[in-house]
Design an enzyme around this catalytic site. Structure first.
Site, PDB file in Angstrom:
ATOM      1  N   TYR A  13       0.832  -1.205   0.000  1.00  0.00           N
ATOM      2  CA  TYR A  13       0.000   0.000   0.000  1.00  0.00           C
ATOM      3  C   TYR A  13       0.864   1.250   0.000  1.00  0.00           C
ATOM      4  O   TYR A  13       2.044   1.230   0.349  1.00  0.00           O
ATOM      5  CB  TYR A  13      -0.970   0.005   1.186  1.00  0.00           C
ATOM      6  CG  TYR A  13      -0.341   0.273   2.540  1.00  0.00           C
ATOM      7  CD1 TYR A  13      -0.241   1.567   3.034  1.00  0.00           C
ATOM      8  CD2 TYR A  13       0.139  -0.769   3.333  1.00  0.00           C
ATOM      9  CE1 TYR A  13       0.321   1.815   4.287  1.00  0.00           C
ATOM     10  CE2 TYR A  13       0.693  -0.531   4.570  1.00  0.00           C
ATOM     11  CZ  TYR A  13       0.786   0.768   5.047  1.00  0.00           C
ATOM     12  OH  TYR A  13       1.354   1.012   6.267  1.00  0.00           O
ATOM     13  N   CYS A  14       0.244   2.360  -0.409  1.00  0.00           N
ATOM     14  CA  CYS A  14       0.883   3.673  -0.416  1.00  0.00           C
ATOM     15  C   CYS A  14      -0.230   4.710  -0.335  1.00  0.00           C
ATOM     16  O   CYS A  14      -1.372   4.375  -0.029  1.00  0.00           O
ATOM     17  CB  CYS A  14       1.750   3.851  -1.663  1.00  0.00           C
ATOM     18  SG  CYS A  14       0.849   3.647  -3.213  1.00  0.00           S
ATOM     19  N   THR A  15       0.073   5.957  -0.614  1.00  0.00           N
ATOM     20  CA  THR A  15      -0.921   7.020  -0.430  1.00  0.00           C
ATOM     21  C   THR A  15      -2.116   6.863  -1.367  1.00  0.00           C
ATOM     22  O   THR A  15      -3.260   6.822  -0.930  1.00  0.00           O
ATOM     23  CB  THR A  15      -0.270   8.394  -0.651  1.00  0.00           C
ATOM     24  OG1 THR A  15       0.869   8.522   0.203  1.00  0.00           O
ATOM     25  CG2 THR A  15      -1.260   9.515  -0.334  1.00  0.00           C
ATOM     26  N   ILE A  26      -4.185   4.417   0.505  1.00  0.00           N
ATOM     27  CA  ILE A  26      -4.708   4.809   1.824  1.00  0.00           C
ATOM     28  C   ILE A  26      -5.901   5.729   1.681  1.00  0.00           C
ATOM     29  O   ILE A  26      -6.886   5.609   2.424  1.00  0.00           O
ATOM     30  CB  ILE A  26      -3.608   5.496   2.654  1.00  0.00           C
ATOM     31  CG1 ILE A  26      -2.434   4.546   2.898  1.00  0.00           C
ATOM     32  CG2 ILE A  26      -4.157   6.001   3.980  1.00  0.00           C
ATOM     33  CD1 ILE A  26      -1.200   5.237   3.435  1.00  0.00           C
TER      34      ILE A  26
END
Length: 249
Positions: A186-188, A215
């Protein structure tokens, strides 16, 4: 009153005419008094733009008028003030630098992107600690260390990356830790975990997924369950809480 609409979006799709596209998009964004950053490369587009709602939606319509970007689906949040200082449209070698030219997502055809898991499924897996096949689930943060320090999933794997191009070396060093697990990267907003998931698959890890929409989409759809802290963003808002409102700034 939150009157400024903020959008972020990316798409991996071949853009052979990136320099010409840059001129058209900069002209349109400037005319609409928008601010933010649009990155273009032969591999696709990545953007963060803010302004008056009507202007932002006009710009999205301009993007979608290009058949290659017709299904672009920006994530939205609101702020009381403009979080960007100017409007930049740049042509880069990669829209997110990894220095792994063999890893080239492409949304324009089936099988060209990393397998993705929607937010609701990730929440359900984290509630149970296992995926639907009973395999242990771990979350892998592909962001920089200072972003992780602002907020992260509970128990997330954090390799203390200084920059995203450090990810391939970190994977080589820690690959054994991921064997036999279902890994949700996951990331932004999704762009870094898109490439990270493909690289892990190429490294022979069978059960690797990306969190669809990152996210920000997870906050929108789940309220931030299993996530502690805020989500760092690269603008003057600094961080967003799980309700997608600015925590500081």
């Amino acid at each position: 009153m939150n009157a400024v609409l903020n959008i972020s979006a990316y798409k991996f799709v071949p853009l052979a005419d990136a320099p010409a596209l840059r001129e058209r998009l900069l002209e349109r964004a400037t005319a609409l008094d928008l601010k933010g950053t649009v990155l273009l490369a032969g591999e696709g587009i990545n953007l963060f733009v803010a302004g008056a709602e009507a202007a932002v939606r006009d710009f999205v319509a301009t993007l979608r008028a290009d058949p290659r970007l017709a299904d672009l689906a920006p994530k939205e949040s609101w702020s009381a003030t403009q979080p960007f200082r100017r409007m930049l449209v740049k042509v880069k070698r990669e829209i997110i630098r990894m220095d792994q030219p063999q890893i080239r997502p492409d949304f324009s055809h089936d099988g060209g992107r990393a397998p993705a898991v929607p937010a609701a499924t990730v929440r359900r897996w984290l509630d149970a600690g296992r995926d639907d096949d009973g395999r242990p689930v771990v979350t892998l943060d592909t962001r920089n260390a200072f972003e992780v320090d602002c907020g992260a999933f509970d128990g997330a794997i954090d390799w203390r990356l200084g920059k995203f191009s450090d990810f391939p070396a970190a994977l080589a060093a820690h690959r054994a830790e991921l064997e036999g697990k279902t890994v949700v990267s996951y990331c932004t907003g999704g762009i870094r975990c898109e490439k990270a998931a493909l690289l892990m698959r190429a490294a022979g890890l069978a059960h690797v997924y990306q969190l669809e929409g990152g996210i920000l989409k997870y906050f929108e759809e789940t309220g931030g369950a299993h996530f502690h802290g805020d989500c760092f963003v690269f603008d003057e808002r600094e961080a967003l809480a799980s309700d997608l409102n600015a925590r500081r700034g």
